[in-house]
Scaffold this active site. Structure first.
Site, PDB file in Angstrom:
ATOM      1  N   GLU A  67      14.919  51.636 118.735  1.00 52.84           N
ATOM      2  CA  GLU A  67      14.879  53.103 118.596  1.00 52.84           C
ATOM      3  C   GLU A  67      15.673  53.546 117.376  1.00 52.84           C
ATOM      4  OE1 GLU A  67      12.630  54.224 120.353  1.00 52.84           O
ATOM      5  OE2 GLU A  67      12.572  52.618 121.840  1.00 52.84           O
ATOM      6  N   GLY A 114      10.120  52.608 127.791  1.00 53.71           N
ATOM      7  CA  GLY A 114      11.482  52.087 127.652  1.00 53.71           C
ATOM      8  C   GLY A 114      12.455  53.094 127.067  1.00 53.71           C
TER       9      GLY A 114
HETATM   10  N1  TRP Z   1       7.899  55.446 120.549  1.00 58.28           N
HETATM   11  C1  TRP Z   1       8.374  54.836 121.768  1.00 58.28           C
HETATM   12  C2  TRP Z   1       8.881  53.475 121.345  1.00 58.28           C
HETATM   13  O1  TRP Z   1       9.972  53.347 120.944  1.00 58.28           O
HETATM   14  C3  TRP Z   1       7.299  54.718 122.801  1.00 58.28           C
HETATM   15  C4  TRP Z   1       7.297  55.713 123.890  1.00 58.28           C
HETATM   16  C5  TRP Z   1       8.337  56.177 124.583  1.00 58.28           C
HETATM   17  C6  TRP Z   1       6.158  56.306 124.488  1.00 58.28           C
HETATM   18  N2  TRP Z   1       7.908  57.016 125.573  1.00 58.28           N
HETATM   19  C7  TRP Z   1       6.601  57.115 125.529  1.00 58.28           C
HETATM   20  C8  TRP Z   1       4.803  56.235 124.245  1.00 58.28           C
HETATM   21  C9  TRP Z   1       5.705  57.823 126.318  1.00 58.28           C
HETATM   22  C10 TRP Z   1       3.916  56.956 125.030  1.00 58.28           C
HETATM   23  C11 TRP Z   1       4.371  57.752 126.058  1.00 58.28           C
HETATM   24  O2  TRP Z   1       8.180  52.522 121.252  1.00 58.28           O
HETATM   25 ZN    ZN Z   2       8.807  52.072 119.055  1.00 57.17          ZN
END
Ligand code: TRP
Ligand code: ZN
Length: 879
Positions: free
Chosen positions: A301, A264
């Protein structure tokens, strides 16, 4: 298999890093054919004994490596498939490395890659190692300076984390920008963007009076779709100050929208990168649901800036530390922005259909997993949604103000550190003085706990006793399940529907609701001074993520639906009633007996459609049948087609009986004036469009002209799309096909709307099975390299079109297996996610179950599977 048999890594093997990286300096020279990445790392050994330095790296071409400006010869380092090792290093040194990479050929969308014509990055969890050799682990934190050079006309905008410190024109029509991020961070939060982008700008003044510049960067055709996300960002910044006392910590905050993205969005420090589907919206192109998703994800985010970035994870086993907490935060934010009850209903629906299914399947894992093969497979509903429920339970046990004390202590104690879920729980414990030792089992045990409740009323003693037993199925990570600490919120209703004032020795939510601490395998709670036999309203607000078993009588459920002061339980009582009706009708379907509609359920629906209530969003939920996916979860081996037939029968019966009433509400809920994404207007449209869905099913009257008119006359996407969707999911297929064609003509230049058009068809009851899905795959609007399009067609067919995906001939499963094999060569993360619908094979009745297993075996028999797909397929078959 790529590397014979991929190995699992274990939490118990965690070791602190042997090196620190005090500062980094990166240069990215972006060209069309390749990119050169040059790093200068100031490093230091952390252990007394000097250790070899093992850097992670993947799919890199090493140009050279220097220690203190001396180029190393090939015998001074060891280069392996996924690592670069250098022995005999001094205590302090400068390491410098140059690698060559090919972002334009990167279809995995991890590391540096191209989306349309722009360069962008995705480094979480382990993508940074595809950019350069590095200590790619979250407990190695460093200060970054990033220098980017690129062709000025093709890439006028050059972005990275932190503050812009210099820009310059270079020779050959190139230019450069230098960014510096003063906050130490792990490399998974690194980001870089280069492209021909436009932006909108706004400012936010923080609670201590600092002005922050906010920008949203998009491709030029999307510049009219940024305003809503900007508003959502400002609301999030304000909310985090008010509710958590968290202030933003730089003078700039950027968001960039990209079309090709695996998930996302991503919380990179001050440079969030978003899947365009989760940030771009205007009334003409986006539905109410999209507006709400955008608000939630922008908030999510943004909230990571504290829960994730300032305080980050020690290792990837701790993923739920940041994700569970941040989901809890964003869901409370959404509840505050709209209807709290409806937000809870939505969250619990997702949890009970999808997360409970995960916990009941072969990929079940605790929110703090003990091992994994590929971390990308652990961005799960369990880590996110169950993780959020665990934080919510702590909130329920501590209460609002002690919870805030706990979060303050957590942020203060661990600011700038990489920590574990244990640190989080400890801070909550220390700040509140509450003992959470038994509560910790939630972090280490997988599976959904089940509660078995029985009760008795003693008229002469005026007592009411509740006996609660807890069980949890066996899962691989523990030998014996220890009992959970379960906060069980309960209220008792008298015969008039009023809440009794409760006395039972535990902490109260309010007078009417008590939170009982369930801690034993089996225990009995007694309430005193209960004057008449009550109707229990249990697990109010869904106070714990468990399955509740209690033998509710239809009259009790109707009493709760009519009177429960807890809006969530009011809704849940209706779901329980409808579920039992549909499950029992599905037995009649299997037995071949005539189906007869349940009069209680009809009466309940008649009541809820009789007039407009004071909460229209909740009313729409009250009038919604449990989804087929939810019903499937209620059977140990689901009879998908019998459930589908029974559910369709019930929907039809409700429609035939009540279409006039639905029509009246439909008319009463027309929103006048221009479209606004406000919660009141959305609630009206949601209820109105739900009514349309029922009306169009009516057999005694043809409502297709109403749907068609709504589709043709709509001035906003919500109404246009729901008009279209009503037709597509009805037997007015001639009108549906015409409308689909004109919709495509109108929107074919808009990628996101076209994706909605694809997924509507892929999920339709009326699609021509696998042949229909194949037609979508060969449509020019489809592109297998774009994850949103994969989700729109393959994901929607296998994940939402349960009727056709579960076709008894097994063709749906075989089709999915072929798509996964094809995708695994391009994008392993996406391929692996698509396996979800096959992993459930043990929970589906024969003959389907065996055919699902065969599809998994077909994938397993391929050589060269990615780690991602290998892990899910092998665990599914071993189960
Ligand atoms: N940390 C991201 C979130 O807000 C998750 C995420 C985004 C992610 N792109 C990704 C995890 C690609 C693994 C691979 O939840
Ligand atoms: Zn997250």
């Amino acid at each position: 298999m790529k590397n014979a048999e991929p190995k699992a890594i274990f939490l118990k093997d965690y070791q602190a890093p042997s090196f620190e990286i005090e500062s980094t300096h990166f240069t990215f020279d972006l060209y069309e054919e390749y990119t050169l990445v040059t790093s200068i790392l100031k490093m230091k050994q952390t252990q007394n004994q000097p250790a070899p330095l093992e850097l992670n790296g993947q799919d890199l071409e090493l140009m050279w490596v220097k220690v203190n400006d001396q180029i190393l010869s090939e015998d001074q380092y060891a280069l392996q498939d996924e690592s670069l090792t250098i022995a005999a290093l001094p205590d302090d040194f400068t390491l410098s490395i140059q690698t060559k990479i090919k972002p334009q050929e990167n279809t995995a969308l991890e590391g540096l890659y191209k989306s349309s014509d722009m360069f962008c990055t995705q480094c979480e969890a382990e993508g940074f190692r595809r950019i350069t050799y590095f200590l790619d682990r979250p407990d190695v934190m460093s200060v970054y300076t990033v220098h980017i050079t690129a062709d000025k006309s093709a890439y006028p905008v050059l972005l990275s984390n932190g503050n812009l410190v210099a820009t310059q024109d270079e020779s050959d029509g190139r230019h450069s920008a230098t960014w510096h991020d003063p906050h130490k961070k792990p490399c998974y939060l690194f980001a870089l963007v280069a492209g021909d982008l436009q932006h909108i700008e706004d400012t936010f003044t923080t609670m201590s009076g600092v002005d922050v510049t906010l920008r949203i960067y998009v491709e030029p055709q999307n510049i009219d779709k940024c305003d809503y996300a900007m508003g959502a960002l400002k609301r999030s910044m304000k909310w985090d100050e008010e509710v958590y006392g968290r202030e933003y910590d730089l003078n700039i905050f950027n968001i960039v929208a990209v079309d090709a993205f695996n998930m996302g969005a991503m919380e990179n420090k001050s440079l969030n990168i978003f899947n365009s589907s989760c940030v771009l919206a205007n009334p003409k192109t986006a539905t109410d649901a999209t507006f709400q998703r955008i608000e939630a994800i922008v908030a999510h985010e943004y909230f990571h800036n504290w829960s994730g970035n300032r305080v980050t994870c020690r290792d990837w086993f701790q993923l739920s530390l940041k994700e569970g907490f941040t989901v809890f935060r964003d869901s409370e934010f959404s509840a505050d922005m709209g209807s709290r009850t409806v937000k809870r209903i939505e969250d619990v629906s997702l949890l009970r259909t999808a997360q409970f299914a995960e916990d009941a399947g072969p990929m079940a894992h605790p929110i703090l997993p003990a091992s994994f093969i590929e971390i990308s497979n652990f961005y799960t509903l369990t880590i996110y949604e169950k993780g959020a429920e665990v934080v919510r339970m702590i909130h329920n046990i501590l209460g609002e103000s002690l919870f805030r004390k706990g979060s303050d202590l957590y942020f203060e104690r661990h600011d700038g550190q990489a920590v574990t879920t244990e640190h989080f729980v400890k801070a909550m414990e220390d700040a509140s003085g509450k003992d959470l030792s038994q509560f910790r089992h939630w972090y280490h045990q997988a599976g959904t706990p089940e509660l078995w409740v029985s009760d008795s009323y003693n008229e002469s003693a005026q007592t009411y006793a509740l006996t609660i037993k807890q069980t949890c199925r066996d899962t691989s990570e523990t030998d014996i399940k220890k009992p959970y600490h379960i906060p069980f919120a309960i209220g008792l209703l008298d015969s008039a529907g009023k809440d009794l004032t409760l006395s039972c020795n535990s902490s109260a939510f309010n007078d009417a609701t008590q939170v009982i601490n369930v801690t034993q395998h089996e225990e009995t709670f007694e309430f005193e001074g209960v004057k008449t036999a009550p109707v229990p309203s249990m697990l109010r607000g869904f106070s714990a993520p468990v399955k509740l078993n209690y033998d509710y009588q239809p009259e009790q459920l109707m009493h709760l639906m009519a009177h429960d002061s807890d809006g969530f339980n009011q809704w849940d009582a209706g779901q329980t009633l409808a579920t039992s009706v549909i499950l029992s009708l599905s037995q009649d379907v299997l037995a071949g007996t005539d189906l007869k509609m349940d009069e209680n359920l009809l009466a309940v629906y008649a009541k809820w459609v009789a007039e407009l209530s004071d909460d229209l969003a909740k009313q729409a939920q009250m009038l919604s049948l449990p989804s087929l996916a939810y019903l499937i979860e209620q059977q140990p081996q689901a009879q998908v087609h019998a459930l589908y037939t029974a559910r369709t029968f019930v929907k039809q019966a409700i429609s035939d009986k009540l279409h006039n009433e639905f029509n009246e509400i439909y008319v009463a809920c027309q929103v006048s004036g221009p479209y606004e994404p406000t919660h009141d207007a959305m609630a009206k449209r949601t209820l109105k469009n739900l009514c349309l869905q029922y009306m169009i099913q009516a057999q005694s009257k043809d409502y297709s002209a109403i749907a068609q008119t709504q589709f043709e006359m709509a001035d906003n996407m919500t109404d246009q799309y729901t008009g279209l969707s009503a037709l597509v999911n009805s037997n007015h297929q001639e009108k549906a096909q015409k409308a689909l064609a004109s919709f495509y003509e109108q929107w074919k230049e808009d990628v996101l709307v076209t994706n909605m058009w694809l997924s509507l068809q892929a999920a339709s009851d009326y699609i021509d099975g696998v042949a229909g899905a194949n037609a979508l795959l060969s449509h020019p609007a489809f592109d297998i390299k774009n994850p949103n399009k994969v989700r729109a067609v393959i994901g929607a067919f296998a994940g939402q079109n349960l009727r056709h995906y579960h076709a008894q001939d097994g063709l749906g499963y075989n089709w999915l297996a072929d798509r996964i094999i094809e995708l695994d060569a391009l994008n392993p993360q996406i391929a692996s996610r698509l396996l979800g619908p096959l992993t459930k094979w043990k929970r589906i009745a024969q003959p389907n179950s065996s055919k699902m297993k065969q599809a998994l075996e077909k994938i397993a028999s391929r050589g060269n599977l990615s780690k991602d797909v290998y892990e899910v397929v092998s665990k599914s078959l071993a189960d």
